[in-house]
Design a protein around this motif. Structure first.
Motif, PDB file in Angstrom:
ATOM      1  N   MET A 129       7.533   5.418 -10.717  1.00 22.30           N
ATOM      2  CA  MET A 129       7.737   4.377 -11.556  1.00 22.30           C
ATOM      3  C   MET A 129       6.253   4.146 -12.663  1.00 22.30           C
ATOM      4  N   GLY A 130       5.180   4.548 -12.145  1.00 20.73           N
ATOM      5  CA  GLY A 130       3.978   4.437 -12.998  1.00 20.73           C
ATOM      6  C   GLY A 130       3.604   2.770 -13.004  1.00 20.73           C
ATOM      7  N   ILE A 131       2.935   2.650 -14.061  1.00 23.41           N
ATOM      8  CA  ILE A 131       2.481   1.113 -14.169  1.00 23.41           C
ATOM      9  C   ILE A 131       3.330   0.027 -14.323  1.00 23.41           C
ATOM     10  N   SER A 132       4.606   0.653 -14.568  1.00 19.36           N
ATOM     11  CA  SER A 132       5.847  -0.522 -14.568  1.00 19.36           C
ATOM     12  C   SER A 132       5.752  -1.283 -13.536  1.00 19.36           C
ATOM     13  N   TYR A 133       5.449  -0.561 -12.285  1.00 19.51           N
ATOM     14  CA  TYR A 133       5.942  -1.354 -10.945  1.00 19.51           C
ATOM     15  C   TYR A 133       5.018  -2.579 -10.725  1.00 19.51           C
ATOM     16  N   PHE A 134       3.844  -2.590 -11.626  1.00 23.82           N
ATOM     17  CA  PHE A 134       2.712  -3.684 -11.662  1.00 23.82           C
ATOM     18  C   PHE A 134       3.676  -4.913 -11.893  1.00 23.82           C
ATOM     19  N   VAL A 135       4.647  -4.827 -12.535  1.00 28.69           N
ATOM     20  CA  VAL A 135       5.507  -6.280 -12.804  1.00 28.69           C
ATOM     21  C   VAL A 135       5.596  -7.126 -11.611  1.00 28.69           C
ATOM     22  N   THR A 136       5.896  -6.242 -10.368  1.00 22.39           N
ATOM     23  CA  THR A 136       5.927  -6.925  -9.060  1.00 22.39           C
ATOM     24  C   THR A 136       4.816  -7.869  -8.563  1.00 22.39           C
ATOM     25  N   VAL A 137       3.537  -7.261  -9.025  1.00 24.25           N
ATOM     26  CA  VAL A 137       2.396  -7.979  -8.874  1.00 24.25           C
ATOM     27  C   VAL A 137       2.097  -8.962  -9.404  1.00 24.25           C
TER      28      VAL A 137
ATOM     29  N   LEU B 228       0.756  -1.189   0.015  1.00 24.46           N
ATOM     30  CA  LEU B 228      -0.083  -0.106  -0.005  1.00 24.46           C
ATOM     31  C   LEU B 228       0.878   1.224  -0.088  1.00 24.46           C
ATOM     32  N   ILE B 229       1.680   1.582   1.045  1.00 23.73           N
ATOM     33  CA  ILE B 229       2.341   2.648   1.001  1.00 23.73           C
ATOM     34  C   ILE B 229       3.579   2.566   0.113  1.00 23.73           C
ATOM     35  N   GLY B 230       4.295   1.333  -0.005  1.00 29.78           N
ATOM     36  CA  GLY B 230       5.298   1.255  -1.105  1.00 29.78           C
ATOM     37  C   GLY B 230       4.833   1.358  -2.396  1.00 29.78           C
ATOM     38  N   GLY B 231       3.703   0.675  -2.847  1.00 25.16           N
ATOM     39  CA  GLY B 231       3.213   0.450  -4.096  1.00 25.16           C
ATOM     40  C   GLY B 231       2.809   1.833  -4.441  1.00 25.16           C
ATOM     41  N   ALA B 232       1.792   2.600  -3.829  1.00 26.07           N
ATOM     42  CA  ALA B 232       1.555   3.916  -4.159  1.00 26.07           C
ATOM     43  C   ALA B 232       2.645   4.587  -4.341  1.00 26.07           C
ATOM     44  N   GLY B 233       3.667   4.587  -3.617  1.00 24.68           N
ATOM     45  CA  GLY B 233       4.824   5.537  -3.830  1.00 24.68           C
ATOM     46  C   GLY B 233       5.738   5.057  -5.157  1.00 24.68           C
ATOM     47  N   LYS B 234       5.687   3.894  -5.462  1.00 29.35           N
ATOM     48  CA  LYS B 234       6.200   3.629  -6.573  1.00 29.35           C
ATOM     49  C   LYS B 234       5.436   3.965  -7.858  1.00 29.35           C
ATOM     50  N   GLY B 235       4.056   3.565  -7.686  1.00 31.48           N
ATOM     51  CA  GLY B 235       3.202   4.323  -8.650  1.00 31.48           C
ATOM     52  C   GLY B 235       3.477   5.633  -9.194  1.00 31.48           C
ATOM     53  N   PHE B 236       3.842   6.538  -8.058  1.00 30.46           N
ATOM     54  CA  PHE B 236       4.073   8.075  -8.133  1.00 30.46           C
ATOM     55  C   PHE B 236       5.289   8.149  -8.772  1.00 30.46           C
TER      56      PHE B 236
END
Length: 517
Positions: free
Chosen positions: A68-76, A58-66
């Protein structure tokens, strides 16, 4: 009126009530650690969701979305994919073995010496810092909505988590997790919907968001691969999943609850990333990433609603903290105390040590929390080193009978050395240290195993293949000093093969294994 404080206090009182109710079922060490293997679909699924969607999601995911954007979805994609495949293939085997911990698999297959390093890795390298990470997140929330200093926020989070875990163990953790899941999911959805409306609607978000934030491959192939490897392989050996599966009342319930729990967790992870992307319209580029989620809630909601949403985030952090604390304590009580210090320990002794271990782990986590600065950074390190050291040996125990004790020990140590050396060298070519760690582990395991013989305290078996052939006939621990052959196993169990649902007997005999050629 401080609505934030009212919601949080009310929620904590509710959880304490549930925890006290659950504690009445704790009579034995198995009750405390595994809810006596009777958990149903809802508490397991809810516990998985609540634990996965902690501060990193949540905290980290929102921060990375801010950032890196949608690229961070690769972790999910990575952790959901690896978990689903792992559970569908290995879930029934793990459930059959009735494993409390991942190191217990090492002890049964390769002898108890091979389990010591994994127990230390999981208990102290992974569980302790990730527990501390949750305390940092809880303190961030408390300090942002009250006048409580950051230090005392950590101390308060430590005290609340410790009491929760000490009271009820796994029954308390699982049921409070399940309740918190509802709050977490509602909070994330409402934050996203209202956040998009706050910045002007979907059209504004689509038109004003920088292109690199909505392009999946904008960070490049190497970075995508790094993030994929950091999160994916680790979840094959994530002890929390194994414990929830083992605590289930049946294999079907356990596997389905874990799989569905991770799918829902993946959806929540995606929503958190999109929240971060949406927040680009509300905050300047220099805003601290770890502050995005809480700041966005405070920005768009009045206290009466924002307090509930802060509770959803606090719930995620609290449940992660309780799960990591309990899991790490089991490593100490089962793998180290019962495995090495007192193999003949009685149930009451194990239960006492389990609770003492919770306190010990909590204090260590508190120390880490006071030193942590970057949530995602510490989580990356914990995941990378744990996965590097444990994935290859676990797969060998499941699929490769020729693997030896020497091969596993050298592989585990070699992976840690390779990962650390790669990190100290500055991650050459931009490749994360998990990649050379995984490669070194696999190569050393194969080479050393082929060059050495099985030791006397190994059980020579590939558990997955034995299970598929119907030859995994017991959930009991092999007697130390015995190399199990098919004939030995059949003789040992011919008269007394236990029912699959019977309680575990940690001092009992063996597994059926394939004869050596």
């Amino acid at each position: 009126m401080n609505w934030y404080l009212i919601w949080i206090v009310g929620f904590l009182l509710l959880l304490f009530a549930v925890s006290l109710r659950s504690s009445k079922t704790v009579k034995t060490a198995d009750d405390y650690a595994m809810a006596d293997f009777k958990l149903g679909f809802f508490p397991i699924c809810g516990s998985i969701i609540a634990t996965v969607t902690g501060s990193a999601a949540l905290i980290g995911g929102a921060g990375k979305g801010f950032e890196m954007g949608i690229s961070y979805f690769v972790t999910v994609i990575s952790f959901v994919l690896f978990t689903i495949v792992g559970m569908l293939v290995l879930g029934p085997v793990i459930r059959k073995l009735r494993l409390f911990t991942v190191p217990e698999l090492f002890a049964r297959r390769f002898g108890k010496l091979s389990a010591l390093i994994p127990a230390l890795i999981i208990g102290f390298l992974y569980m302790t810092p990730t527990f501390g990470m949750q305390l940092v997140g809880m303190s961030s929330i408390l300090s942002s909505i009250t006048d409580l200093p950051f230090f005392w926020g950590i101390v308060l989070g430590f005290a609340v988590t410790l009491v929760f875990t000490l009271i009820g163990g796994m029954p308390s953790v699982a049921w409070t997790d399940a309740i918190q899941t509802i709050v977490i999911l509602a909070g994330v959805v409402l934050t996203l919907v209202m956040g998009i409306a706050y910045v002007g609607g979907p059209g504004v978000v689509a038109a004003a968001t920088p292109q690199h934030l909505v392009s999946f491959g904008s960070i490049g192939f190497t970075e995508l691969l790094n993030w994929f490897l950091i999160f994916g392989p680790f979840y094959l050996v994530w002890q929390t999943t194994w414990q929830r599966l083992t605590a289930a009342k049946s294999t079907k319930v356990g596997v389905s609850a874990v799989v569905i729990g991770f799918i829902i967790s993946g959806v929540i992870g995606l929503l958190a990333i999109v929240i971060g992307i949406t927040a680009v319209q509300a905050f300047p580029a220099g805003t601290a990433p770890d502050a995005i989620y809480t700041s966005f809630i405070a920005e768009i909601f009045p206290g009466s609603i924002g307090g509930l949403l802060m509770v959803s985030l606090l719930a995620a952090l609290l449940t992660g903290a309780t799960s990591f604390l309990l899991s790490g304590a089991i490593n100490i009580s089962k793998d180290i105390y019962e495995g090495w210090i007192n193999p003949q320990a009685k149930d009451a002794q194990i239960l006492k040590v389990s609770r003492l271990s919770v306190g010990f782990m909590a204090v260590l986590g508190l120390v880490v929390a006071l030193l942590v600065k970057d949530i995602i950074a510490i989580y990356q390190i914990a995941l990378a080193f744990t996965a590097s050291a444990l994935v290859a040996p676990v797969l060998a125990a499941m699929f490769w009978e020729r693997a030896t004790k020497a091969g596993v020990i050298v592989s585990t140590i070699g992976a840690l050395v390779a990962s650390l050396a790669w990190r100290l060298a500055g991650t050459p070519f931009g490749i994360h240290e998990i990649a050379p760690g995984l490669v070194a582990s696999a190569v050393l395991l194969v080479v050393v195993s082929l060059a050495t013989k099985h030791s006397d305290d190994e059980t020579v078996i590939a558990y997955y293949h034995a299970f598929r052939r119907g030859r995994l006939t017991s959930d009991k621990v092999p007697a130390e000093g015995q190399v199990a052959s098919a004939a030995e196993a059949l003789l040992a169990e011919a008269d007394s093969a236990p029912d699959a649902a019977a309680p575990r007997d940690s001092a009992s005999t063996t597994f059926d294994s394939k004869p050596r050629g």
